[in-house]
Design an enzyme around this catalytic site. Structure first.
Site, PDB file in Angstrom:
ATOM      1  N   LYS A 148       3.546 -43.890  10.896  1.00  0.00           N
ATOM      2  CA  LYS A 148       4.099 -42.700  11.183  1.00  0.00           C
ATOM      3  C   LYS A 148       3.764 -41.515  10.344  1.00  0.00           C
ATOM      4  CE  LYS A 148       7.029 -39.877  12.982  1.00  0.00           C
ATOM      5  NZ  LYS A 148       8.831 -39.954  12.915  1.00  0.00           N
ATOM      6  N   SER A 161       2.855 -36.979   9.601  1.00  0.00           N
ATOM      7  CA  SER A 161       3.082 -35.984  10.465  1.00  0.00           C
ATOM      8  C   SER A 161       1.885 -35.313  11.267  1.00  0.00           C
ATOM      9  CB  SER A 161       3.039 -34.587   9.401  1.00  0.00           C
ATOM     10  OG  SER A 161       4.219 -34.930   8.440  1.00  0.00           O
ATOM     11  N   THR A 218       4.044 -31.074   9.029  1.00  0.00           N
ATOM     12  CA  THR A 218       4.368 -30.042  10.015  1.00  0.00           C
ATOM     13  C   THR A 218       5.135 -29.048   9.815  1.00  0.00           C
ATOM     14  OG1 THR A 218       3.753 -31.619  11.752  1.00  0.00           O
ATOM     15  CG2 THR A 218       4.969 -29.711  12.352  1.00  0.00           C
ATOM     16  N   ALA A 219       6.079 -29.409   8.858  1.00  0.00           N
ATOM     17  CA  ALA A 219       7.179 -28.234   8.296  1.00  0.00           C
ATOM     18  C   ALA A 219       6.324 -27.256   7.454  1.00  0.00           C
ATOM     19  CB  ALA A 219       8.238 -29.127   7.276  1.00  0.00           C
ATOM     20  N   HIS A 251      14.674 -33.529   8.909  1.00  0.00           N
ATOM     21  CA  HIS A 251      15.294 -34.704   9.089  1.00  0.00           C
ATOM     22  C   HIS A 251      17.033 -34.552   9.189  1.00  0.00           C
ATOM     23  CE1 HIS A 251      11.902 -36.654   8.495  1.00  0.00           C
ATOM     24  NE2 HIS A 251      11.647 -36.851   7.435  1.00  0.00           N
TER      25      HIS A 251
END
Length: 262
Positions: free
Chosen positions: A58, A60, A110-111, A149
């Site tokens: 997993k 981004s 992505t943030a 999160h």
């Protein structure tokens, strides 16, 4: 036939643990496959992916374009949705200061991309793991940072001020859902369809055995409050978690086009 052990890497966040609970608890199995799990913060996973040490990982969405030749992007198990984006917060009531550094959870997240998409100007940044970032944001007056999160559910109680919901800005500007985290499978394995099906089965198991899945989430969650864990799952586990579908795929491809253009 002997079973093959696949190195699996996900985050310890409730949405990942919930989706993979059936696999992690051995309730969803495959005669020829088993999984050896590792739990990493999202940016640590972004940095680990290029080494090829994990078969299923997993990361981004923002980190995927550099990995296309090595990994397939799976249609199930990821994090994509609406109203679930990262938040730009500040310790204090003063407005955002573009001349002061902004803490972000990693250059490849992505943030970080959505921060740039909002700011439309160079910013001074410092990259920290998301939990360390939040601790500094919470305790150091004047600090600015991007939160991801489950911390999005606790920031008000911790006295922090919302500057901008970066996901909301993305949705308002583009009309698309927010691509956050993607599940990848090494192409050389030729198992992407099989893994995607197992992930869907694992999510279905979690939905029908919710108490067991939530108990597993509590073992790994940063915030052990049941309400926060359930809110986190409710926000990040949605119809796109089972399958991106046409709308989800369109959002992802548009995201990649914006990333390339930027």
């Amino acid at each position: 036939m002997d079973s093959m052990t696949l190195a699996l890497c996900i985050s310890p966040c409730p949405n990942d643990v919930y989706i993979f609970a059936g696999i992690l608890l051995g309730k969803v199995t495959h005669l020829e496959l088993c999984f050896s799990p590792t739990f990493l913060d999202v940016q640590a996973a972004n940095e680990a992916a290029p080494t090829g040490q994990f078969d299923v990982i997993k990361i981004s969405y923002a980190a995927y374009p550099a990995l296309r030749e090595t990994y397939d992007l799976l249609p199930s198990g990821g994090a994509l949705g609406r109203g679930c984006g990262p938040l730009l917060l500040k310790n204090g009531d003063a407005p955002f200061d573009p001349t002061t550094e902004v803490l972000t959870p990693g250059a490849q997240t992505t943030a970080n991309f959505l921060l740039d998409f909002w700011a439309q100007a160079p910013l001074e940044k410092r990259y920290l793991p998301f939990d360390t970032l939040y601790d500094e944001l919470r305790t150091v007056p004047g600090t600015q940072g991007v939160v991801i999160h489950e911390k999005r559910f606790t920031y008000e109680a911790d006295g922090l001020t919302l500057i901008q919901d970066l996901g909301e800005h993305w949705e308002n500007e583009t009309g698309y859902a927010i691509p956050l985290g993607a599940i990848l499978c090494r192409r050389a394995l030729n198992l992407s369809n099989t893994i995607a099906a197992l992930i869907r089965e694992s999510l279905a198991w979690a939905d029908t055995h919710r108490d067991e899945a939530l108990a597993l989430c509590r073992q790994y969650a940063q915030d052990l409050t049941d309400g926060v864990i359930e809110a986190h799952i409710g926000l990040y586990v949605n119809e796109y978690s089972e399958d991106l579908g046409k709308e989800g795929r369109a959002a992802v491809e548009f995201f990649f086009s914006q990333q390339a253009a930027g």
